[in-house]
Design an enzyme around this catalytic site. Sequence first.
Site, mmCIF file in Angstrom:
data_model
loop_
_atom_site.group_PDB
_atom_site.id
_atom_site.type_symbol
_atom_site.label_atom_id
_atom_site.label_comp_id
_atom_site.label_asym_id
_atom_site.label_seq_id
_atom_site.Cartn_x
_atom_site.Cartn_y
_atom_site.Cartn_z
ATOM 1 N N LYS A 69 0.850 -1.299 -0.002
ATOM 2 C CA LYS A 69 -0.024 0.171 -0.060
ATOM 3 C C LYS A 69 0.894 1.389 0.026
ATOM 4 O O LYS A 69 1.996 1.211 0.768
ATOM 5 C CB LYS A 69 -0.898 0.000 1.301
ATOM 6 C CG LYS A 69 -1.915 1.059 1.058
ATOM 7 C CD LYS A 69 -2.859 0.877 2.369
ATOM 8 C CE LYS A 69 -3.952 1.939 2.389
ATOM 9 N NZ LYS A 69 -4.859 2.040 3.520
ATOM 10 N N SER A 106 -9.488 2.674 2.872
ATOM 11 C CA SER A 106 -8.995 3.413 1.772
ATOM 12 C C SER A 106 -7.811 2.316 1.107
ATOM 13 O O SER A 106 -7.472 2.714 -0.062
ATOM 14 C CB SER A 106 -7.974 4.032 2.769
ATOM 15 O OG SER A 106 -6.954 3.700 3.550
ATOM 16 N N SER A 139 -9.747 0.325 6.834
ATOM 17 C CA SER A 139 -9.321 0.449 5.443
ATOM 18 C C SER A 139 -8.487 -0.802 5.017
ATOM 19 O O SER A 139 -8.234 -1.157 3.997
ATOM 20 C CB SER A 139 -7.862 1.458 5.492
ATOM 21 O OG SER A 139 -8.623 2.835 5.627
#
Lengths: 99, 511, 505
Positions: free
Chosen positions: B81, B156, B180
């Site tokens: 990420k 997210s 997330s």
Amino acid sequence: MSEITQEQVTHLASLARIALTPEEIVSLTSELGSIMDHVATVTEVATPDVPATSHPIPLQNVFRDDVVGQTLTAEEALAGAPDHDGSRFRVTAILGEEQ
Amino acid sequence: MTTDLTRLTADALATKLSTGEVSSVEATQAHLDRIAAVDGSVHAFLHVASDSALAEAADIDRRRAAGEELHPLAGVPIAIKDVIVTKGMPTTSGSKILEGWVPPYDATVMTKLRAAGLVSIGKTNMDEFAMGSSTEHSAYGPTHNPWDLERIPGGSGGGSAAAVAAFEAPFALGSDTGGSIRQPAHVTGTVGLKPTYGGVSRYGAIALASSLDQIGPVSRTVLDSALLHDVIGGHDPRDSTSLTDAWPSFAEAVRNADVAGLRIGVITELQGDGFQPGVMERFREALALLEGAGAIITEVGLPSVEHAIAAYYLIMPAEASSNLAKFDSVRFGLRVNPKGGGTVEDVMSATREQGFGAEAKRRIILGTYALSAGYYDAYYGSAQKVRTLVQRDFAAAFANADVLVSPTAPTTAFKLGEKTGDPLSMYLNDIATIPANLAGIPGISVPVGLAAEDGLPVGIQFLAPAREDARLYGVAAALEALLEQKWGHTLLSQAPDLSPSEMNATDEGAV
Amino acid sequence: MAKLMDYDRALELFEPVLGFEVHIELSTKTKMFSDAPNYFGGEPNTNITPVDLGLPGSLPVVNGQAVRYAISLGLALGCSIAPTSRFARKNYFYPDLAKNYQISQSDEPIAFAGSVEVELPNGRLFTVPIERAHMEEDAGKLTHVGGATGRIQGAEYSLVDYNRAGVPLVEIVTDIIYGAEADAPELAKAYVSTIRDIVVGLGISEARMERGNLRCDANISLRRRTPEGEPPAPLGTRTETKNVNSLRSVERAIRYEIQRQAAILDDGGTITQETRHWHEDTGQTSAGRPKSDADDYRYFPEPDLLPVVPSPELIEELRAALPEAPAIRRRRLKAEWNFTDLEFQDLTNSGLVNEVVETVAAGAAPAAARKWWTGEIARTANAQGVDATTLVTPLQVAQLVALVDAGTLTDRLARQVLEGVIAGEGTPQQVVDARGLAVVSDDGALIAAIDEALQSQPDVLAKIRDGKVQAAGAVIGAVMKAMKGQADAARVRELVLERATALPE
């Protein structure tokens, strides 16, 4: 509706150093108002007898030994900078003074 | 051959690597090819590190050939990420304000991945600074859900979840501040775990809300998450909030999965109103399966959950407003010079105006308000008290249950654009995942099937007391086995085969 | 130039009210929250880690040694040590502040409620109340380029070096100080000087004001006096004077602000609440940034750091290791050394008490140690514009004194030896040997020189023989000259009288 005004949002934007456009100030004022209406409910249950929790897992006295470790080189430090003079970061003229 | 490799779990791929049946270069190339084929439509990646990944893979192959003893996962590709700081790979946290920034240091989790010989194939898309539930707040355009490209992949960490669901990587790193990792897992039919706060080092994770953030694994199977967690977990002296506990092997917990006698508490407040019928249907089926396997299903109340979102949307923006102050155009990232020049104050303000997206600005202003003179006690102070109440609720609930359970989110994946105009409704979507972050406890989301009404994935969330992450791996693995036994296949094998015809390959460095 | 009121007149009309914020840079090996070296000289931006540069993702970790130093300082200031203290973020944007927040301590400082006894030059003892001492980090260093002055105003651009960013600081904040009256400037100087003595005694800071290791911000306001029987006037508006880099400046700046504020108030004006900058060259302060409602620092508990909860055992261990408080130590030394008030005050004002202590410890008599340090050494230091402590060591002074005591050197010779030591020619004994400066104690050589002098001045010899002893002076002078001063004049006198009778007629 919450009492948030455009003047407040303008002041918050200056504290947060964001040059919001007039349109953004208008829309944020209304969005913040509705968000705050919802989140302000925390005040209803946060009675004085309830202690605050700042860290989810309670720890204390987390210290480091006073031993020197690895540092960045000036080259590494400056590599991502928008502007520098080869050894220091360069910024345009400063209006305010040190606090 | 190469197509097959991307369909393997990390565990299975690791076995093939260790026996020499497959080389890391082959495995890495297979995933790079898959990315080239499908990421044009999925857009899970912000950066594909083809050259460095192949070089790392070749190095692993060389070391293996030389007889060096390697970590069991050495040579397996992994997606990262973009919130995680990576030496040599650009790191933007989904923001324009960091476009092109290549950090001079590695996050601790990256150091651990590199030490174990995992091959980083690229950086995944995310809502800007992890602010969002849909990746629509990424400055580089949204990620699309592999199950339906018109829908959100969650957020997210939509990029990591979509990359795994689209077979672009066997597993990935995510970060979870209010859901997330878990909510994207829920909407993409994947597995994701938020560890106990302090279980994985935050050093090098670009902070959204320091007291809530936690890095964790994202994968297609529970075992793969556990294997990855075993690599990244453990104490880090560079993170003061890192726990010094000796952790058990989570992979071992998966292999010993058994729910007989396990007390599972269903959270009263996180079902019913506002929860999609198809989500509730799969949820109840899963509980019935667990009960059939010997688990004891009870009901527990978490009355303060009602106020959790409110507390979260004060604490998170407050901390974020301070954490994001460092983006000021002086040491790194974007600099915008206002027309006609100006003082450094003007430059900072112009840079932050243009560098931050609407959601980032909204939360910074909200957080600034919550901390400002005259409002601190009412807002930030009260929110911290609610945090205490949520913790007390969990403590009481865990006195009667070993793990708690709820749907991971109220609905399946919504359509891209559906909620962008209504921030509050987007926030309310996090109702089930936020309480774990406020309390610092671990949570996992595992797929439980597809909702009848829309055919989209549904996840179930288990929560355990702090430090009991292993318990989550056990119950999740048991449920996964029961479901796959019932279905006769994995859920993701039912995902659409993404047609390569409409794809544009993502080049190295392109976003 | 601002209008100033006569100082005595200002004190007739107003009562000065003071407050000080002193920042101490701790001399730990590493920074407050990172393992970068705590050293900010050298090449810019080299003593930094991602933490000091505020790079995204980096996290602070507290230096345990800095915490111990802060507790020791708190104890030395007579403070209570907080059972639990916390770090907080002070949020404001400034280019020298890498994260745009400073990690400090807000409402939960590590030490609070203490006091420091200060002795003024006139002998008055004054107790300065301490509100708190808290830990925080220093900022980077800005250099303003372009424009005429090198100051912030008119500069075209500024350069930032973050080597100093994250240097550990303890900020000592006094309560409001009343009652200093006309002694306010001297009190300010004595207070800062005492703080310096305390931290030097603790060994926790270099405490060199000229290097910024110790920085003082002085708050001053004036309160109008009211006739007896009437209620006191409310406190006046205060100014905060910064950039005061020497003890002398502290004293001058306070005096200046009192005179400036008094003139404004007496003219019916009002004081603006603002920071003011002290200018050493002109001896004036100039207006800086006005304080305003915009100063909203949005303090909140630093989520990246945990509470500091020192154990009672640790506190007692540090308390037991504390050196004597400066005021108590001064009283003890004065008694032990048998100095008069004036002698001791003179020594204190010279700032060389520690040097005398060490010189005495090395074997010198207190009076002699004091005489050399406050006399010849201080004079030389003054002439060279350097610190006396950089010229010679206490051991060298003790060795010099020993040579005088043994009769090897006269005071005059000793001064020449000192000059040699300062010039780097070695120990006092080495200088004596190399320069051949020892007193001629060989009576044979002296007698030869005396006999020659007496014989070349028969009239003087006759006078001495007639009992006119004072006539010997001329001979003694000639002998001393012949010996190039390397003789003990008293011994020469003895021998002259002896030889005058012994010599054949």
